[in-house]
Every structure is written in C-alpha cells, then in structure tokens.
Scaffold this active site. Structure first.
Site, PDB file in Angstrom:
ATOM      1  N   TYR B  97       0.824  -1.215   0.000  1.00  0.00           N
ATOM      2  CA  TYR B  97       0.000   0.000   0.000  1.00  0.00           C
ATOM      3  C   TYR B  97       0.858   1.266   0.000  1.00  0.00           C
ATOM      4  O   TYR B  97       0.485   2.278  -0.584  1.00  0.00           O
ATOM      5  CB  TYR B  97      -0.939   0.014   1.212  1.00  0.00           C
ATOM      6  CG  TYR B  97      -2.172  -0.838   1.024  1.00  0.00           C
ATOM      7  CD1 TYR B  97      -3.037  -0.617  -0.045  1.00  0.00           C
ATOM      8  CD2 TYR B  97      -2.478  -1.860   1.905  1.00  0.00           C
ATOM      9  CE1 TYR B  97      -4.175  -1.390  -0.225  1.00  0.00           C
ATOM     10  CE2 TYR B  97      -3.619  -2.642   1.746  1.00  0.00           C
ATOM     11  CZ  TYR B  97      -4.458  -2.396   0.672  1.00  0.00           C
ATOM     12  OH  TYR B  97      -5.582  -3.149   0.505  1.00  0.00           O
ATOM     13  N   GLU B 196       1.705 -30.108  13.939  1.00  0.00           N
ATOM     14  CA  GLU B 196       1.005 -29.409  12.858  1.00  0.00           C
ATOM     15  C   GLU B 196      -0.217 -28.622  13.328  1.00  0.00           C
ATOM     16  O   GLU B 196      -0.362 -27.449  13.025  1.00  0.00           O
ATOM     17  CB  GLU B 196       0.573 -30.403  11.768  1.00  0.00           C
ATOM     18  CG  GLU B 196      -0.188 -29.712  10.627  1.00  0.00           C
ATOM     19  CD  GLU B 196      -0.507 -30.641   9.451  1.00  0.00           C
ATOM     20  OE1 GLU B 196       0.002 -31.781   9.423  1.00  0.00           O
ATOM     21  OE2 GLU B 196      -1.275 -30.231   8.572  1.00  0.00           O
TER      22      GLU B 196
END
Lengths: 365, 365
Positions: B97, B196
């Site tokens: 941005y 995980e």
C-alpha cells in the site's frame, strides 16, 4: 449460566435421567429446544442482542432420526461426564473422532457433532466451555496494561500483565475465559480497541498506541472466536471499558462488528454472555474511502449480495449503517484497514484513529 | 548473513549506488540474480538443504519491464532505509500500500512486491527480517521448559520461561527471531516436538507431554512461518536438541515436514538458516493408518497428484518415503493426527508418541 463443574455434571445427568424415565414409564423420549433457524432469531429488547424466539423443535424417538439423535446425545453426555471426572478437555474434532467408538452413535460428519454440542448448550443453558469442549484454533492476542490471573495445568493461578510479562506477540487468549479459569485483576486503560487483522494489530503495537492512548489492544483474528468475544464482554462489564471495533471496510468486516456488538445466529442462545451492545464501530467506512481517497478493490458479486442482506438485517437498522452500506454499494468499492498505509506507517495512529475516537462517527453506532 | 542494521543499510545503499554508477558512466543498469525457478533448485550436498543452482536471470533497464523493476527496487530500498532510520517495521501488505505513493513505482499486486522483497534477499544475501518486513500473521506458540530473552519495544531484553511465565496459550513466536531480537538463554529439555495442528498441540499441553517427556512443544500452525522454522533451527543448533515433526498423514503434511527438514522452493536462498536436515518425521504414515486402523478420508485427485509429485521430489528420495507414499496411494486414504482420539484422549501420549520416539520409525528419515 454457571460454570461450576458439579452443576454442569448434575444438569447433564438430569437430562439423561429424563430420557431414562420416559423409557421406564413407557413414554416415547423426546428433547424439545428452540428452533435454531434464521427465522427464529429476534433482537432481545432488554439486552439489545440476538436471541432465539418462541419457535420450538422436538426430537422424538418415535422417528429413527430422532431416536438416533437422542442416542448420540446420551453418548455425548457420557463423554462430557468422563472429561469432568478426569479433568480433561477435548477439541470438537477429537470428540468427532471419539465417536468412532460409539456403537450406532458414530457421527457422520463433524458438523453433526458440533451442532449437537450447541444443541446441548441450548437445552441445558450451559456453555460449551462448561462441557470442556474447545474449538480447533483460538489464539487471538492481547497487548496492553491489563493484569489477569490464569489457572494453569496444576490448578494454580498465574498472574500475567499483558504489557510487561509478555513478548511482542502478546498474551494468547485461552479457549476458556470464564471466571473459574481467568480472573481479570486490574486494568489501567481507558478503552479497548479490537482489531480485525494481525498486520494492523502489530502496527498499533509497534507505534505504541496502547501506551499513547491508554488502551488494551485485542486482535480479533477475523471473525472472532467465542473466547475473544467473551473476554471483550468481561472487560466491558467488569472493568467498565468501552469497546471500539476497528476493521476493514467491507461487508464481512461489518458482520464481524455485528457479531461483537449483537451476537451471531449460531450462538444466539448465549449472546448475553458474548455480545457488547455498546461496542462502537471505528473501522473503514464508505465515507473514509472517499474522504481519505484510499486504495480500493471492486466489490465482488458476493460482496454486493452480503451488503444487500445487511440492509435487511435488524442489526444494521439505523441511519449510520443504512447510509454507509448504500454508499458502499453505490461506489462499488471496498478497502482494507492496512490501506491507510498509503499515507505512511504512522497515519493510522497519528490521524485516523484519533479522529475516529474523538469525532462524531464514534457516536454513529 | 548479518542482522546488524548498519550492515543492512550499507549493503542496500551499495546496491543503489551500483545502479547510479552505471547510469553515470553511460552503461545500461542491470541486476543479476539466481533464477528462482523450480528447475533451478538443487539439494546442497554440504547442508543437505534446498538451494538455488547456477542458472541466472538478468533484469536489464534495456527493456521497459527491467527498467520498471529496477525503479521499483530503488523505491523499496529507500523505504527500507527509512524504516531502519525510524526503527520501524512494516508488513508486506503495508509495503504494497505504501507503494501507492511511489510515482510510476506502484506495484500492480502484492505478489509483485512480495517477490521483489525476496529478490532483494537473494541479491544482497540478507534476510527479510533485516529489511524489517514481516508477514501478515505469525503467532505460532511454544510451551516447554525453554527460557528466552526477547527485546521489547523499549529495546530492553525481557526474560520469559515458556512454561512458567506464560498462560495456557503459550509463548507467541515473534516475526523476527534473529540473535538481535531473541536470545535463547537455556532449555531443560531432551528434544523439540513440532506439531502441525492447534488441536493436537493443546492435547499434548493438557496431557503434560512436555513435562513427562522433557520436551519443548512448538505449534507449526500448518505450513510453518519463517520465524517458526528459524526458531526450530536455532534450538537444534544452539541447544543441540533433536527436532521431531508430528503431522497429519497426507501429502500436504509430508510437505510441511520437508520444508522444516530441507527448506522450501520459495526460500531456497536462505535454507541454511531455516532448515533442519536432521529433523525426524513422526507424523501419521500409511503404515500407522493400517496398524492402528485409524478413521480416514479418501484421497482427492489433488492429494493423489501431490503424492505422485513427491515420488519425484528429491527431498523424498529414500526407502522410507518411497514405501510410505506408495502405500498411501495404494490404500487411497489419508488420516489426521487427531484421528488417534478414536482410542481416547490419552492414546497419543500414552502409546503413539512413546512408540514412535523409541521405535525404528524415527530412524526412517
């Protein structure tokens, strides 16, 4: 609602006993609960939050579906009672897999077991946390001058200041933030700022917003988890802190605000414990996009549909939202909160937020 | 690789000066770097990790594309130098941005600016953290008897024990875990277990696995962030702790293991700082699915394609992986780590993990 373990166990045993008693006296067992359909949601005039209306559904053992439903509920109750006894908790996903061992009671999908856990909440007026069930992920963070005490695995309360005792990543909100698990000791802040994205949360932390504006920063992490909403509710009620919600400017972010302020359809039975009707929206609006000439994306078809649905949503029935939603549909654009970086990394803390916090906009909601 | 700010600034200024000097002497400026294509990835024989091969690409100002690329790089360098000066950091999204303000230098998409930041790493042999750029989300957690010191916003080092000084949510890994930002003080553990899913991480925490088995638990949160992998690498190197990786049993989880052990294609230029070639896989295998009769799902077409690709991936070229991948393709099934809950909430810590940690399987990799 009580979160004391013995009461939870007692209520669940009572529920199981009612089924047993029906069977013993030759009646057909049934469970009756409010319909959890979108059509049966009303705005509670007393608390200004969503709740279920008067429409009921009955699960009767007269039908195969109903009989299976009641059987599975009993297995679930047994599993919860075991967890209470063993001081265990379980993810909703684990419970789904645990049901592999329930003869004839195995859930077809995790959706089915998740919904049944919510049904049990509705029937017993308890909360999922009382059942020792938790979602897969929580982990939203808090940074600011807030001191809490969290019960650790050994059952001792551990005192943590969310500014001085944590790293840059902040304090991780645990899945259960009820009184038994988490005590709010004190806060030296004037308000709470709940922030949609991790990038913006980190920006405000780096810019020292919590210290400059005496605030507690809470990362919403998109659509906020129950534990995050419940902590906001407790900060609002116990510490009398106003809650400001800072999101992207798109229909999904408006919904995030609405779920913080008025509750969500899925959890309408516990809105009074999760929703903060006085929460104020200071996220990106259509007006901001125009006034600040922010970088935008074009609305997708789904965005447009969501905005149209919001125009009919009772939670958005006021002048502020009506004009903002219509303006967004007209300009056909949305913007992210990080789009403020167009004017540099300090713009959000030097200009945007101070303006919003002192301007008329914060009264718009 | 150095993470000292002055060196980073110096290297970037040198790069900008080389472009300036070319222009001054009438040469066409160009930037040369290794090709970051999948075809140019080799397994480094010395470190046993992925790295880029000998093939090069040249970005020359002779072409419009190349000229724009060089212009944008210079803007990016200027932005990074400003951040160094102001002790700021920025998300990759914010930088995208920020480029709104760069005349003719505005990025078309965030992908373009992300890739350019990686290119700058490749060209300068520095790391993104040196450039003070961070991803949108990090926030994986650690629980265990590990003491670290993290530099806070005021520049002071704050000591945190990842068992005693944190709540149930654990210690949040910050985006930058280099020596300047985070010191590993001590650990009283025999190994690190990288997990995980959040549900399984919470399970091991609740079951007290870290205390019973003297271990540090690290949540990988799916495909792990750089900071998570770098912390694993540092625990392995500085504390001489073996790293075990506990994942679901599907092709995507095998890739998670491979990225921890050997690095990923996108970050092949910094594999030596992120990858732990001695990491051992103790996730769910095809053999586990059979031996434990775990609840499974059928492989999708994409799962099958991913497994086929892994059979040709040099990171999986050994007997253990060949036979496990072929067995999974043959049975056409996958399973999640939480599927172990079929045998109760304690099965994973009482039986599965102790077996894996002592069995022959942990030598399979």
């Amino acid at each position: 609602m009580s979160s004391e373990v013995p009461d939870t166990g007692k209520k669940l045993v009572e529920l199981a006993r009612s089924v047993y008693n029906s069977l013993k006296t030759g009646e057909v067992p049934e469970l009756i609960m409010p319909s959890r359909n979108r059509d049966n949601i009303v705005l509670d005039p007393m608390y200004s939050v969503w709740r279920y209306g008067e429409s009921k559904v009955t699960r009767s053992a007269k039908y195969v579906d109903g009989a299976e439903y009641i059987l599975k509920s009993l297995y679930m109750i047994e599993f919860i009672l075991e967890m209470i006894k063993g001081s265990k908790t379980s993810t909703l996903r684990e419970m789904y897999y645990i049901s592999e061992g329930w003869k004839n009671g195995k859930f077809g999908t995790q959706d089915e077991s998740d919904i049944m856990a919510e049904d049990l909440e509705v029937i017993t007026s308890l909360m999922r946390e009382d059942f020792r069930l938790r979602p897969e992920e929580n982990g939203a963070s808090v940074i600011g001058n807030l001191t809490i005490e969290e019960k650790n695995r050994k059952g001792e309360f551990k005192r943590i200041n969310c500014k001085d005792d944590v790293g840059e990543g902040g304090y991780n909100i645990p899945y259960n933030v009820d009184q038994e698990k988490l005590k709010i000791v004190s806060s030296d802040a004037d308000f709470v700022l709940a922030i949609e994205t991790g990038g913006m949360f980190d920006r405000l932390v780096e810019n020292g917003f919590d210290e400059r504006f005496r605030s507690i920063l809470v990362h919403l992490k998109g659509q906020p988890a129950r534990s995050t909403r419940r902590l906001l509710k407790r900060l609002n009620e116990e510490q009398h802190l106003p809650i400001y919600v800072f999101t992207d400017g798109d229909p999904w972010s408006f919904r995030i605000f609405a779920s913080v302020a008025y509750g969500a359809i899925k959890t309408a039975h516990i809105s009074q414990h999760l929703a903060v009707p006085t929460a104020q929206f200071i996220g990106i609006t259509a007006s901001d996009i125009m006034n600040y000439d922010l970088p935008t994306d074009v609305l997708t078809d789904k965005d447009q549909q969501a905005l149209q649905a919001e125009l009919k949503d009772p939670r958005f029935l006021n002048d502020f939202w009506k004009s903002e939603i219509e303006a967004m549909l007209k300009m056909n654009k949305k913007a992210e909160q990080q789009a403020l970086a167009k004017y540099g990394l300090d713009f959000v803390t030097d200009k945007y937020l101070p303006d919003k916090l002192s301007g008329p906009n914060d009264l718009g909601e």
